[in-house]
Design a protein around this motif. Structure first.
Motif, PDB file in Angstrom:
ATOM      1  N   ASN A 161       0.840  -1.187   0.000  1.00  0.00           N
ATOM      2  CA  ASN A 161       0.000   0.000   0.000  1.00  0.00           C
ATOM      3  C   ASN A 161       0.879   1.243   0.000  1.00  0.00           C
ATOM      4  OD1 ASN A 161      -2.545  -1.361   0.290  1.00  0.00           O
ATOM      5  ND2 ASN A 161      -2.096  -1.665   2.454  1.00  0.00           N
ATOM      6  N   GLN A 231      -8.246  -4.230   1.668  1.00  0.00           N
ATOM      7  CA  GLN A 231      -7.499  -2.990   1.865  1.00  0.00           C
ATOM      8  C   GLN A 231      -8.357  -1.794   1.474  1.00  0.00           C
ATOM      9  OE1 GLN A 231      -4.338  -3.218   3.330  1.00  0.00           O
ATOM     10  NE2 GLN A 231      -5.062  -5.336   3.430  1.00  0.00           N
ATOM     11  N   ILE A 242      -3.594  -0.291   8.604  1.00  0.00           N
ATOM     12  CA  ILE A 242      -3.168  -0.356   7.203  1.00  0.00           C
ATOM     13  C   ILE A 242      -1.644  -0.368   7.156  1.00  0.00           C
ATOM     14  CG2 ILE A 242      -3.179   0.832   4.973  1.00  0.00           C
ATOM     15  CD1 ILE A 242      -5.878   2.106   5.937  1.00  0.00           C
TER      16      ILE A 242
END
Length: 289
Positions: A161, A231, A242
């Protein structure tokens, strides 16, 4: 014929998310570049999650070689544009969707339109599409758009991410100015520092990175879709931890292993640089042979 009703269609999501959260997801817009092995599955899974709007981009058409892994690859869809087919499949799940198609793919001329009003970018570009990938991730970093990439590796998934204010794609992968061969190795090792998939490749001849060819599995693509949608839920609803680059996840269903990866400095990390150097030596040797 039963009339479509959004609340009823996605009512089984309630419990894991609240009614208010479902309404919030319905108001979100996600951009997906690439509708192949992972992109098509991303679109359909996120549609079933109740996301209400998409920008989708791909310049390709479906062919027989896509059949082992791509959600839209069927006999009836052969030689048809991926954007048209996947948009139709998503609208068949939720006819109230707003979908804007970019049938020329993502280019410098349509980049601003592709990301207009977008809440999240989901990367599904072909592994070797470095120019386009560097361009879209740079745009996301500049405009503070969260970006998720999940690589289908072997029979598993490697997730990264890239969140606003955190390490960027370029800071992590360090692709700028590299040769095409070095970009391949930097991207592969950056996606997969743990390399869980390396132990069960049965036919080395199926891997030809110089000619942009490698094996794939449907299992990996579906795992990617599940991980990315999770996510997306966490990012868009602002709930749950996260992991942002340089941290990532690698799950391999064949090896029965889940690893949280961490490479401070990304590909500039000394351990990572050593791994890339060893991989390059093996790569050169393999191509000589």
């Amino acid at each position: 014929m039963t009339a479509f009703n959004f609340e009823q269609a996605f009512s089984r999501n309630i419990g894991w998310i609240t009614t208010d959260e479902q309404a919030k997801l319905r108001s979100k817009k996600i951009a997906i570049a690439g509708l192949g092995g992972v992109g098509g599955s991303h679109l359909l899974t996120l549609t079933r999650l109740g996301i209400g709007e998409f920008h989708i981009a791909d310049f390709d058409k479906f062919e027989l070689a896509n059949f082992n892994r791509q959600a839209g690859a069927t006999i009836s869809h052969l030689d048809q544009p991926k954007t048209d087919i996947m948009a139709a499949m998503a609208l068949d799940i939720n006819p109230e969707l707003h979908i804007q198609k970019f049938p020329d793919g993502v280019t410098s001329s349509n980049l601003a339109d592709f990301f207009s009003g977008v809440d999240l970018y989901v990367d599904s570009l072909d592994f070797f599409a470095f120019e386009a990938r560097e361009m879209v991730f740079a745009y996301c970093a500049e405009h503070k758009i969260p970006a998720v990439t999940a690589a289908p590796l072997g029979m598993g998934v490697a997730l990264l991410n890239f969140m606003p204010g955190k390490m960027t794609f370029e800071q992590y992968f360090k692709l700028n100015g590299k040769s095409s061969t070095d970009k391949i190795l930097h991207f592969l090792l950056g996606l997969s520092p743990a390399m869980l998939q390396r132990g069960y490749l049965m036919d080395q001849s199926a891997v030809d990175l110089l000619n942009h060819r490698g094996p794939s599995t449907p299992m990996a693509c579906e795992l990617c879709a599940g991980v990315v949608a999770t996510q997306a839920l966490k990012i868009l609803l602002g709930r749950g931890k996260i992991l942002a680059a340089p941290k990532g996840l690698h799950f391999d269903a064949y090896c029965n292993r889940l690893v949280t990866t961490w490479r401070p400095g990304g590909n500039g990390n000394p351990i990572q640089r050593l791994g890339i150097m060893i991989a390059k030596q093996k790569f050169i040797k393999m191509n000589r042979e």
